[in-house]
Write an enzyme that holds these catalytic residues in place. Structure first.
Site, PDB file in Angstrom:
ATOM      1  N   ASN A 267       0.858  -1.181   0.000  1.00  9.96           N
ATOM      2  CA  ASN A 267       0.000   0.000   0.000  1.00  9.96           C
ATOM      3  C   ASN A 267       0.896   1.234   0.000  1.00  9.96           C
ATOM      4  O   ASN A 267       1.918   1.269   0.697  1.00  9.96           O
ATOM      5  CB  ASN A 267      -0.897   0.004   1.236  1.00  9.96           C
ATOM      6  CG  ASN A 267      -1.834  -1.194   1.260  1.00  9.96           C
ATOM      7  OD1 ASN A 267      -2.261  -1.687   0.214  1.00  9.96           O
ATOM      8  ND2 ASN A 267      -2.154  -1.677   2.452  1.00  9.96           N
TER       9      ASN A 267
ATOM     10  N   HIS B 179       6.493  -1.227   3.384  1.00  3.43           N
ATOM     11  CA  HIS B 179       6.315  -2.625   3.780  1.00  3.43           C
ATOM     12  C   HIS B 179       5.502  -3.388   2.755  1.00  3.43           C
ATOM     13  O   HIS B 179       4.648  -2.817   2.068  1.00  3.43           O
ATOM     14  CB  HIS B 179       5.640  -2.734   5.164  1.00  3.43           C
ATOM     15  CG  HIS B 179       4.348  -2.007   5.285  1.00  3.43           C
ATOM     16  ND1 HIS B 179       4.275  -0.646   5.486  1.00  3.43           N
ATOM     17  CD2 HIS B 179       3.062  -2.438   5.222  1.00  3.43           C
ATOM     18  CE1 HIS B 179       3.003  -0.275   5.552  1.00  3.43           C
ATOM     19  NE2 HIS B 179       2.248  -1.349   5.380  1.00  3.43           N
TER      20      HIS B 179
HETATM   21  P1  AMP Z   1      -0.751  -0.709   5.973  1.00  7.29           P
HETATM   22  O1  AMP Z   1      -2.221  -0.441   6.064  1.00  7.29           O
HETATM   23  O2  AMP Z   1      -0.348  -1.232   4.605  1.00  7.29           O
HETATM   24  O3  AMP Z   1       0.086   0.482   6.386  1.00  7.29           O
HETATM   25  O4  AMP Z   1      -0.459  -1.906   6.950  1.00  7.29           O
HETATM   26  C1  AMP Z   1       0.111  -1.756   8.202  1.00  7.29           C
HETATM   27  C2  AMP Z   1       0.065  -3.106   8.845  1.00  7.29           C
HETATM   28  O5  AMP Z   1       0.933  -3.098   9.947  1.00  7.29           O
HETATM   29  C3  AMP Z   1      -1.320  -3.520   9.345  1.00  7.29           C
HETATM   30  O6  AMP Z   1      -1.706  -4.748   8.754  1.00  7.29           O
HETATM   31  C4  AMP Z   1      -1.117  -3.638  10.852  1.00  7.29           C
HETATM   32  O7  AMP Z   1      -1.874  -4.686  11.440  1.00  7.29           O
HETATM   33  C5  AMP Z   1       0.374  -3.897  10.943  1.00  7.29           C
HETATM   34  N1  AMP Z   1       0.979  -3.526  12.228  1.00  7.29           N
HETATM   35  C6  AMP Z   1       0.824  -2.350  12.894  1.00  7.29           C
HETATM   36  N2  AMP Z   1       1.527  -2.362  14.040  1.00  7.29           N
HETATM   37  C7  AMP Z   1       2.129  -3.577  14.105  1.00  7.29           C
HETATM   38  C8  AMP Z   1       2.990  -4.206  15.052  1.00  7.29           C
HETATM   39  N3  AMP Z   1       3.367  -3.594  16.188  1.00  7.29           N
HETATM   40  N4  AMP Z   1       3.411  -5.464  14.806  1.00  7.29           N
HETATM   41  C9  AMP Z   1       3.016  -6.099  13.673  1.00  7.29           C
HETATM   42  N5  AMP Z   1       2.235  -5.556  12.734  1.00  7.29           N
HETATM   43  C10 AMP Z   1       1.780  -4.311  12.948  1.00  7.29           C
END
Ligand code: AMP
Ligand code: ZN
Length: 113
Positions: free
Chosen positions: A86, A99
């Site tokens: 994203n 990511h």
């Molecule tokens: P996005 O919407 O592409 O920015 O995705 C961010 C992702 O990071 C989401 O799926 C969240 O669940 C994940 N996320 C946020 N904080 C953490 C964390 N502390 N450990 C693992 N995943 C996380």
């Protein structure tokens, strides 16, 4: 820095780390949207795909290689998986550290947006 993924890299907050090398780290998503939901990130803080320079673009290939290895290890290489990045607000990016998502383990929706 106020970046949750940089804090994971620095081990300042706990996470289930599955892979790391000099450039890349991978861990389980804290709020999984599929039975297998992994996050693959560069260790260097790059805010989003749109901040990636042409010179750094090989990083994406290396992230895909890590994702492919992890898909095998998770046992989803044959059944199938989705890699998604994203970018920006309307792209659905919530964490401002580049990511890649690896989603697998159930029939994923053909709808992407
Ligand atoms: P996005 O919407 O592409 O920015 O995705 C961010 C992702 O990071 C989401 O799926 C969240 O669940 C994940 N996320 C946020 N904080 C953490 C964390 N502390 N450990 C693992 N995943 C996380
Ligand atoms: Zn960061």
């Amino acid at each position: 820095m106020d970046c949750v993924f940089c804090q994971i890299i620095a081990r300042e907050i706990p996470s289930d780390i599955l892979y790391q090398d000099e450039e890349i780290i991978a861990f389980r998503d804290i709020n999984p949207q599929a039975p297998t939901h992994l996050i693959i990130i560069p260790k260097r803080h790059i805010p989003s795909l749109s901040h990636l320079s042409e010179a750094e673009s090989s990083l994406i290939g290396n992230m895909v290689n890590v994702a492919n290895q992890l898909a095998k290890r998770e046992g989803v290489a044959e059944s199938g998986y989705r890699l998604a990045i994203n970018c920006g607000e309307q792209g659905g990016q919530l964490v401002s550290h580049l990511h890649m998502h690896l989603l697998a383990g159930r029939q994923l929706s053909p709808q992407l947006g």
